[in-house]
Scaffold this motif. Structure first.
Motif, PDB file in Angstrom:
ATOM      1  N   SER A   1       0.857  -1.192   0.000  1.00 40.78           N
ATOM      2  CA  SER A   1       0.000   0.000   0.000  1.00 40.78           C
ATOM      3  C   SER A   1       0.887   1.234   0.000  1.00 40.78           C
ATOM      4  CB  SER A   1      -0.918   0.022   1.223  1.00 40.78           C
ATOM      5  OG  SER A   1      -1.899  -0.989   1.146  1.00 40.78           O
TER       6      SER A   1
ATOM      7  N   ILE B   1       0.980   5.103   0.384  1.00 42.56           N
ATOM      8  CA  ILE B   1       0.146   6.132   1.015  1.00 42.56           C
ATOM      9  C   ILE B   1       0.808   7.489   0.799  1.00 42.56           C
ATOM     10  CG2 ILE B   1      -0.845   6.939   3.199  1.00 42.56           C
ATOM     11  CD1 ILE B   1      -0.629   3.932   4.089  1.00 42.56           C
TER      12      ILE B   1
ATOM     13  N   GLU C   1      -1.326  -0.790  -4.347  1.00 39.21           N
ATOM     14  CA  GLU C   1      -2.422   0.162  -4.453  1.00 39.21           C
ATOM     15  C   GLU C   1      -1.884   1.544  -4.090  1.00 39.21           C
ATOM     16  OE1 GLU C   1      -5.539  -0.402  -1.597  1.00 39.21           O
ATOM     17  OE2 GLU C   1      -4.157  -0.634   0.105  1.00 39.21           O
TER      18      GLU C   1
ATOM     19  N   LEU D   1      -2.962   5.098  -2.429  1.00 41.33           N
ATOM     20  CA  LEU D   1      -3.944   5.829  -1.634  1.00 41.33           C
ATOM     21  C   LEU D   1      -3.453   7.259  -1.461  1.00 41.33           C
ATOM     22  CD1 LEU D   1      -4.613   3.175   1.174  1.00 41.33           C
ATOM     23  CD2 LEU D   1      -5.834   3.463  -0.981  1.00 41.33           C
TER      24      LEU D   1
ATOM     25  N   VAL E   1      -4.224  10.612   0.237  1.00 44.92           N
ATOM     26  CA  VAL E   1      -5.056  11.138   1.310  1.00 44.92           C
ATOM     27  C   VAL E   1      -5.082  12.654   1.196  1.00 44.92           C
ATOM     28  CG1 VAL E   1      -5.514  11.111   3.781  1.00 44.92           C
ATOM     29  CG2 VAL E   1      -4.288   9.201   2.733  1.00 44.92           C
TER      30      VAL E   1
ATOM     31  N   ALA F   1      -5.387   6.526  -8.847  1.00 39.42           N
ATOM     32  CA  ALA F   1      -5.216   6.429  -7.398  1.00 39.42           C
ATOM     33  C   ALA F   1      -6.571   6.487  -6.704  1.00 39.42           C
ATOM     34  CB  ALA F   1      -4.326   7.552  -6.890  1.00 39.42           C
ATOM     35  N   LYS F   2      -6.662   5.846  -5.563  1.00 39.81           N
ATOM     36  CA  LYS F   2      -7.837   5.961  -4.726  1.00 39.81           C
ATOM     37  C   LYS F   2      -7.664   7.171  -3.819  1.00 39.81           C
ATOM     38  CE  LYS F   2     -10.619   3.491  -1.279  1.00 39.81           C
ATOM     39  NZ  LYS F   2     -10.767   2.232  -0.498  1.00 39.81           N
TER      40      LYS F   2
ATOM     41  N   LEU G   1      -8.712   9.485  -0.673  1.00 42.18           N
ATOM     42  CA  LEU G   1      -9.400   9.495   0.615  1.00 42.18           C
ATOM     43  C   LEU G   1      -9.432  10.921   1.142  1.00 42.18           C
ATOM     44  CD1 LEU G   1      -7.551   6.436   2.219  1.00 42.18           C
ATOM     45  CD2 LEU G   1      -9.732   6.398   0.997  1.00 42.18           C
TER      46      LEU G   1
ATOM     47  N   GLY H   1      -4.900   6.976   6.071  1.00 42.86           N
ATOM     48  CA  GLY H   1      -4.604   6.157   4.909  1.00 42.86           C
ATOM     49  C   GLY H   1      -4.264   4.727   5.298  1.00 42.86           C
TER      50      GLY H   1
ATOM     51  N   GLN I   1      -7.159   2.441   5.984  1.00 46.03           N
ATOM     52  CA  GLN I   1      -7.873   1.977   4.790  1.00 46.03           C
ATOM     53  C   GLN I   1      -7.017   1.059   3.919  1.00 46.03           C
ATOM     54  OE1 GLN I   1     -11.037   3.202   4.957  1.00 46.03           O
ATOM     55  NE2 GLN I   1     -10.280   4.332   6.730  1.00 46.03           N
ATOM     56  N   ALA I   2      -5.759   0.925   4.244  1.00 44.11           N
ATOM     57  CA  ALA I   2      -4.825   0.190   3.392  1.00 44.11           C
ATOM     58  C   ALA I   2      -5.040  -1.319   3.475  1.00 44.11           C
ATOM     59  CB  ALA I   2      -3.390   0.536   3.782  1.00 44.11           C
TER      60      ALA I   2
END
Length: 353
Positions: free
Chosen positions: A28, A30, A56, A58, A60, A77-78, A80, A94, A97-98
């Motif tokens: 992950s 972040i 992934e 993330l 933030v 990217a996701k 948040l 972050g 949620q990872a």
């Protein structure tokens, strides 16, 4: 000059075996981001180019007022939306949620230098036992003249970690580098992570301390050839604000012996320059020759150190006292802001210290 070599003996970079990584876990990545719509693009583009793809992203969003979220989403990217405030809060949110077994915290202004960069970092971490923190100080890329004002800060940031003297790991690390931090999920939560250090001005140093308290290793290395960053492209005001925010606080974590050697090295730079000016005023040929040689040697040494931490132009070290003087000025300004006014500013926020 001798003290300079002792205090900045080396800056190793992650070296992994040539056999290649095996069974690397899901990662992950972040990225805490506040108003980074322009600076985050090189990082996201470099992540798309990585040979290792089991991760992934993330991002933030820390209450940005620009298009940071939209830009991040355009790269897959996701995003948040952090309900708290500040980098530590964003990193903690972050992580909650990872999905990854390993966590990589990256500043938005970093980027990987090649498609192999991420794989090299992960392989190194795996070969070191995949415990604690492996943190890299990105190689500083420079594009505009004023950005060279950061040169002495970059050198002192590295030497101030206590790990790069001729004595190696004899002195306890000051903490962790901040722009690139790799750890595993279990160790992160065992240490308390960013939740434990929320409110710390120097979150990177504090996070390293939290890991050390749990007897977890903290490895700090240079990022040359792996990861880079461009600092404060917005202008000199941002540069001053950024270094002011961190330096007087961060220097408290430097070991007294290392701090003394750094002070001697900085003092020597001014002594060499003053001796040359004095000999020219008095027009003493022998003194001019000796002080001139010393001045040139100091310029070469400073340029050599700078080459370990960034791509600063060699010609600027002809006037190296300017860069040392700027460092001293900002350090004193930071010291006053931290110890007298008890507050610093960063990205539109006033931070109490």
């Amino acid at each position: 000059m001798i003290v300079g070599f002792l205090v900045f003996w080396s800056l190793p970079v992650p070296l992994a075996s040539s056999r290649g990584a095996t069974n690397l876990p899901f990662l992950s990545i972040i990225i805490p981001a506040r108003n980074e719509e322009s600076r985050i693009v090189p990082l996201l583009r470099s992540l798309q180019e990585q040979r290792f793809t089991s991760f992934e992203i993330l991002v933030v969003d820390d209450d940005s007022s620009d298009k940071t979220a939209a830009v991040a989403e355009s790269f897959g990217a996701k995003v948040l939306q952090n309900e708290g405030a500040g980098k530590s809060s964003a990193c903690w949110y972050g992580t909650e949620q990872a999905k990854g077994s390993w966590l990589l915290f990256l500043d938005a202004d970093t980027k990987f230098e090649s498609p192999e960069g991420l794989n090299k970092l992960l392989q190194f971490y795996q070969e070191k036992g995949a415990r604690g923190i492996t943190a890299l100080q990105p190689f500083h890329t420079v594009e505009r003249l004023y950005e060279h004002l950061s040169v002495i800060f970059n050198i002192i940031v590295v030497t101030g970690m206590n790990l790069f003297t001729i004595w190696g790991s004899r002195f306890k690390t000051a903490g962790s580098f901040g722009p690139c931090i790799l750890c595993n999920r279990d160790d992160y939560f065992l240490s308390g992570g960013h939740k434990k250090i929320e409110g710390a001005i120097m979150d990177d140093l504090a996070l390293g301390e939290a890991f050390l308290e749990q007897n977890l290793p903290v490895r700090c290395l240079g990022g040359k050839g792996i990861i880079s960053l461009r600092m404060y492209p917005e202008g000199i005001g941002s540069l001053i604000e950024g270094w002011c925010k961190s330096f007087a606080v961060g220097s408290k974590s430097t070991h007294p012996v290392v701090m003394f050697m750094v002070i001697l090295w900085i003092s020597g730079s001014f002594i060499a320059a003053s001796a040359l000016v004095s000999s020219l005023i008095g027009w003493n040929p022998a003194a001019i020759l000796l002080s001139g040689i010393l001045y040139v040697l100091y310029a070469i040494q400073t340029g050599w150190f700078a080459g370990r931490v960034g791509d600063f132009k060699k010609a600027i070290f002809i006037v190296y006292p300017i860069w040392f003087a700027f460092f001293i000025g900002i350090y004193l300004y930071s010291f006053i802001r931290v110890n007298v006014f008890r507050s610093v500013s960063w990205k539109g926020r006033k931070i109490k210290v």
